[in-house]
Design an enzyme around this catalytic site. Sequence first.
Site, PDB file in Angstrom:
ATOM      1  N   GLY A 148       0.814  -1.205   0.000  1.00 27.54           N
ATOM      2  CA  GLY A 148       0.000   0.000   0.000  1.00 27.54           C
ATOM      3  C   GLY A 148       0.844   1.249   0.000  1.00 27.54           C
ATOM      4  O   GLY A 148       2.052   1.229  -0.286  1.00 27.54           O
ATOM      5  N   CYS A 149       0.188   2.339   0.345  1.00 33.67           N
ATOM      6  CA  CYS A 149       0.772   3.648   0.099  1.00 33.67           C
ATOM      7  C   CYS A 149       1.948   3.973   1.011  1.00 33.67           C
ATOM      8  O   CYS A 149       2.980   4.444   0.545  1.00 33.67           O
ATOM      9  CB  CYS A 149      -0.309   4.710   0.205  1.00 33.67           C
ATOM     10  SG  CYS A 149      -1.384   4.586   1.638  1.00 33.67           S
ATOM     11  N   TYR A 150       1.820   3.728   2.314  1.00 34.50           N
ATOM     12  CA  TYR A 150       2.918   4.097   3.207  1.00 34.50           C
ATOM     13  C   TYR A 150       4.182   3.292   2.889  1.00 34.50           C
ATOM     14  O   TYR A 150       5.255   3.875   2.683  1.00 34.50           O
ATOM     15  CB  TYR A 150       2.514   3.915   4.664  1.00 34.50           C
ATOM     16  CG  TYR A 150       1.508   4.913   5.187  1.00 34.50           C
ATOM     17  CD1 TYR A 150       1.714   6.282   5.046  1.00 34.50           C
ATOM     18  CD2 TYR A 150       0.363   4.500   5.854  1.00 34.50           C
ATOM     19  CE1 TYR A 150       0.800   7.200   5.549  1.00 34.50           C
ATOM     20  CE2 TYR A 150      -0.550   5.416   6.367  1.00 34.50           C
ATOM     21  CZ  TYR A 150      -0.328   6.765   6.208  1.00 34.50           C
ATOM     22  OH  TYR A 150      -1.227   7.669   6.722  1.00 34.50           O
ATOM     23  N   SER A 153       5.857   4.356  -0.504  1.00 38.03           N
ATOM     24  CA  SER A 153       6.564   5.645  -0.514  1.00 38.03           C
ATOM     25  C   SER A 153       7.865   5.575   0.266  1.00 38.03           C
ATOM     26  O   SER A 153       8.865   6.188  -0.118  1.00 38.03           O
ATOM     27  CB  SER A 153       5.652   6.752   0.036  1.00 38.03           C
ATOM     28  OG  SER A 153       5.553   6.688   1.438  1.00 38.03           O
ATOM     29  N   GLY A 315       0.318   3.952  -4.875  1.00 38.21           N
ATOM     30  CA  GLY A 315       0.118   3.368  -3.554  1.00 38.21           C
ATOM     31  C   GLY A 315      -0.995   2.348  -3.482  1.00 38.21           C
ATOM     32  O   GLY A 315      -1.302   1.848  -2.403  1.00 38.21           O
TER      33      GLY A 315
END
Lengths: 343, 343, 343, 343
Positions: A148-150, A153, A315
């Site tokens: 996912g996004c966290y 990144s 993400g």
Amino acid sequence: MTYTTAILGASGYAGGELVRLADDHPDLEVVHLGAYTKAGERLGSVHPHLPGADRTLGSNDPADLPDVDLVFMALPHGASAAPGAALADRGLRVVDLGSDYRMDTAARYAAAYGTDHPHPERLADWTYGIPELFGEAIATSSTVAAPGCYPTSAILALAPLVTDRLIAPDGIVVNSLSGVTGAGRSLKPDLLYGAVDESVKAYAVGTHRHRPEIEQGIEHASGASVSVVFTPHLVPMQRGILSTITARPSGTVTPDHLNQALRAAYKGAPFVEVIDVPPQTRWVAGSNRCLLWATIDEPTGTVIVLSAIDNLLKGAAGQAVQCANVMLGLAETAGLPIAGWLP
Amino acid sequence: MTYTTAILGASGYAGGELVRLADDHPDLEVVHLGAYTKAGERLGSVHPHLPGADRTLGSNDPADLPDVDLVFMALPHGASAAPGAALADRGLRVVDLGSDYRMDTAARYAAAYGTDHPHPERLADWTYGIPELFGEAIATSSTVAAPGCYPTSAILALAPLVTDRLIAPDGIVVNSLSGVTGAGRSLKPDLLYGAVDESVKAYAVGTHRHRPEIEQGIEHASGASVSVVFTPHLVPMQRGILSTITARPSGTVTPDHLNQALRAAYKGAPFVEVIDVPPQTRWVAGSNRCLLWATIDEPTGTVIVLSAIDNLLKGAAGQAVQCANVMLGLAETAGLPIAGWLP
Amino acid sequence: MTYTTAILGASGYAGGELVRLADDHPDLEVVHLGAYTKAGERLGSVHPHLPGADRTLGSNDPADLPDVDLVFMALPHGASAAPGAALADRGLRVVDLGSDYRMDTAARYAAAYGTDHPHPERLADWTYGIPELFGEAIATSSTVAAPGCYPTSAILALAPLVTDRLIAPDGIVVNSLSGVTGAGRSLKPDLLYGAVDESVKAYAVGTHRHRPEIEQGIEHASGASVSVVFTPHLVPMQRGILSTITARPSGTVTPDHLNQALRAAYKGAPFVEVIDVPPQTRWVAGSNRCLLWATIDEPTGTVIVLSAIDNLLKGAAGQAVQCANVMLGLAETAGLPIAGWLP
Amino acid sequence: MTYTTAILGASGYAGGELVRLADDHPDLEVVHLGAYTKAGERLGSVHPHLPGADRTLGSNDPADLPDVDLVFMALPHGASAAPGAALADRGLRVVDLGSDYRMDTAARYAAAYGTDHPHPERLADWTYGIPELFGEAIATSSTVAAPGCYPTSAILALAPLVTDRLIAPDGIVVNSLSGVTGAGRSLKPDLLYGAVDESVKAYAVGTHRHRPEIEQGIEHASGASVSVVFTPHLVPMQRGILSTITARPSGTVTPDHLNQALRAAYKGAPFVEVIDVPPQTRWVAGSNRCLLWATIDEPTGTVIVLSAIDNLLKGAAGQAVQCANVMLGLAETAGLPIAGWLP
């Protein structure tokens, strides 16, 4: 050649983005849209912004799925373990946007989530789905767990610097700012407009369950164990993740060292770009790109890395399609937007 | 007894808040509103949300000021040095919301701002205006330099922990999220709605000129030298600062140690409150409060402190009025809101 | 076959959308990007969200343009008259997103804008560019004046109802709510985040210069003269126009009459859809669609029509590309998004 | 003298504003806070922005109420009829912010709400609570039904013009834009940040149940029957109502006639101000003021009136306190803010 695909969990935000991307994809054909409580409803009642409004949402039950070439699962945490196993047993390719198959061992899963994994023997079958770092494994895998996004990144920003021993493996601090769609579409008081607008907050401070995944991802990419302090924040905007990362340098490190290491790591990667100024999330809203930039805080010598993505694209749904492209032998960029859409 | 006051720089955001607070203050009477290019205009054309719209903005020139009991200066960086000196020479009490008199030595000023101070011999005359930490000095001073939003949020969070030797003086990382009014009201492309809405960014990374002020403030309060990495971020909201701070513990430190140290430091302080959950900026929008909360990140042992204020109140106009209250011997809370107003 | 195109005014919001759409268009090739003060800069410094960041912005001067197949002009009011004439004289196809060539006579132009048109003899050469209503004329024209967001949303909603004599031609009230990008990218105090966020306002009440264009457009489409009260509003969002329109019915009219008339008028039109519920602008953000819905207010018998578009797509760049498609004999939908992107 | 007060429904947005205003009120003392499901919780868990966080929410049941001087009820539609009757029977003064006692007859209530009123015989006992129009009746009443945001903004704008026969009583069109807090704090998909941010919509088109209340209020104030088309819109902001109203003039009417009629009607009214430019909602956010402005659309002769209030203050809690002030013989402005707080 066109590949048929099904999307489970099509009624959420990430599911809607999957529908949008897969509909526009030159090589994919969407033949099944699954949902739980929204099963039986028209797509238009759930995602009024999408064409094909008269398509009916079907079931999320894998038993109801036709034999498609690839299944996307955009289901809540804990909900993809069983269908993921069932679909793999049927020999179908699966890209899971959920978190059930991201940890590589039962012990790590239990440490991250506080519960035992229902199918621990399956964990080793799944490939962690960041194509820029694990592309070869994804290309030969039929079951991919897209992060996912966290984690995306943070891992994209940190993995090359750890690999090249430019930063110390401990003392890394990741502060991430997330748009609200990252929290999903469910009905919670904290997600009301009145609770989000004109305010920021940190949450799950010291306890967010994606921290172990960040550490594992960097370790898999670099071979080095790292420890990370991770503090997520909710910010009043729809989309976007900005991660502001600090770390201690290993030896004498200049900004050029950092940015060159990032550029070298992502040479040829169509979606990761190292730029010359601090990135803003509006530069990637609607795009599958990840923008990176690194510098040194002169007075303290601290390394600072910034990483910006669209949480629903790179993400979530964009990354899942990117994984599918790699799995199916398509162009990695097929059907994925580079241009963002914000002024 | 009523004290007469003048507000220089009344046309900006902080100036408007000063007018609002001073108008409602039981012991202050506003007798002069100064402005540069807006001089001659009606207050209502500049701040349509304020009563007394027919008051005319006058000059920012100290020579045009009547002999008031206290002058507030809310002027751009570099613009308060000269009038501050002139007003002090006239024997008037002055609270400067600007940055010209915040550094304690000419060397520090030059290091922070890259230019020489025009009146270096005056710097020692000014008291740094955080009443919770420097209240006694403020009470006996007639010239006070009230700090702005970033330093206030960081210093209040860190000073007691450094004083009590609960955290190491180096390796401190301050990430701050700021609402847009913190950047002032001037006409810049970066402050357009189209550039701010639905986006976040870090700026002045490694170079923000308020970092030295944060370090100096903690040093003055604690007696210990510290070094801080400071990364400010712009967030799409009007008001609020959230500072997320990480630091290494000194010895064995528990969350209770941290929060007890903060509570002890601010015992009796009406505007600083240590709460039991991570603060949100909407809890302080419109209030002069500062909310603090500290914890330990268990896996790494890192100290995390969160600090939330309204940048225009405790981070600007509210703090200035609080300083004025202390200087004039009034109740510290006179005319200052405790209740916030969101949603 | 690929058609070469130039975009004048590429640095604004509508210009940026043109670049994005034209870059993705299967039949267009962008060979020149023009700007005024930004000429000489990299595209990436002006539109960091777009790929091809290293392209250099050139001049807006038509003399500097190569012989392209079609020129898009996204210039301020008053700035397209001269280059439009010059490019037409060179025999180039032109789509003007500006307002200079939208009125059909010098008298109407003067009435709308309060100044004389510099090339009144040219006005008759230009075709008004709403393809759903004037498609045949556009197909045979080489100079098209594409209307902006307010007229497009109102004319599409009203023209069929006036044509079918379902509403009275006077007493029409158009209230429109606009996102901020509709006001352009220039540096004005009214467009600062602090002035727009958390507020709504009506502006140019009774005096907006696009009202005559709305009346003219309906007249051209229906053959009937109408009079309209038009009140535009600025709303804190990036994109979107919602027009809420009331009118007196002509004779006995039911909601079905209204919606059937709209459906019949736009049968086969790929971008205009009559839906069953009041439209929201988030359903069309990022899409070239226009959503319509009509009803009758029972107690008063008043006709109410709602119309939603994305001001930068169907209200600007999308409509311009749609006109270009028609002019070039391409599929009307080529390169234009149907799917929106919110949330 | 201090009057004791209780607030039922203290956990909602309007309830929270009542607590804030009553806490700061020089003549009121809050002795009971009622809630339904939140009963037993700390005030701080429900309204973290308010001081006195350790106060415990009690019951909404009138039987649990002490004998206070005045009760505020901020309850959902349908929930105030029974407690309102019970409290009136106990002889307590009551200000109801809800809609149960606003219509003057059982027939009108049934027409507006589609159900029979449970206590139709009580309706005549309640006074409609707009102090500027019905102040004398409020002063002698012990049970007042304070209207909400839409009716207040429309009635204040229209009543004087109807009274003075400056506009025709039919053909009135009211378009209102509302901030999200006007829809309350309950958990609905339509109120999620993802559903509200960056979008506008009209809702309850032709069917909103406050339309009859608007018509009744104007009739009571002016003596003339009117008919109104009312279309409410939801706008992405926390607070504020802007009503844009069009009407046909009666005879020859100039803008001066309109604004003078409004000024004359509200001469001496501390919270209603007729200004010289179109009002913006940010000018009244946080204030109990209502700003009005009227003009004539020259080409059509149509009357346009704009009215801006804060929906939680003059449209809810502020108006309720204003009514209480009048009922208790206090200064009408006691405890009510004139200054707004934006930006």
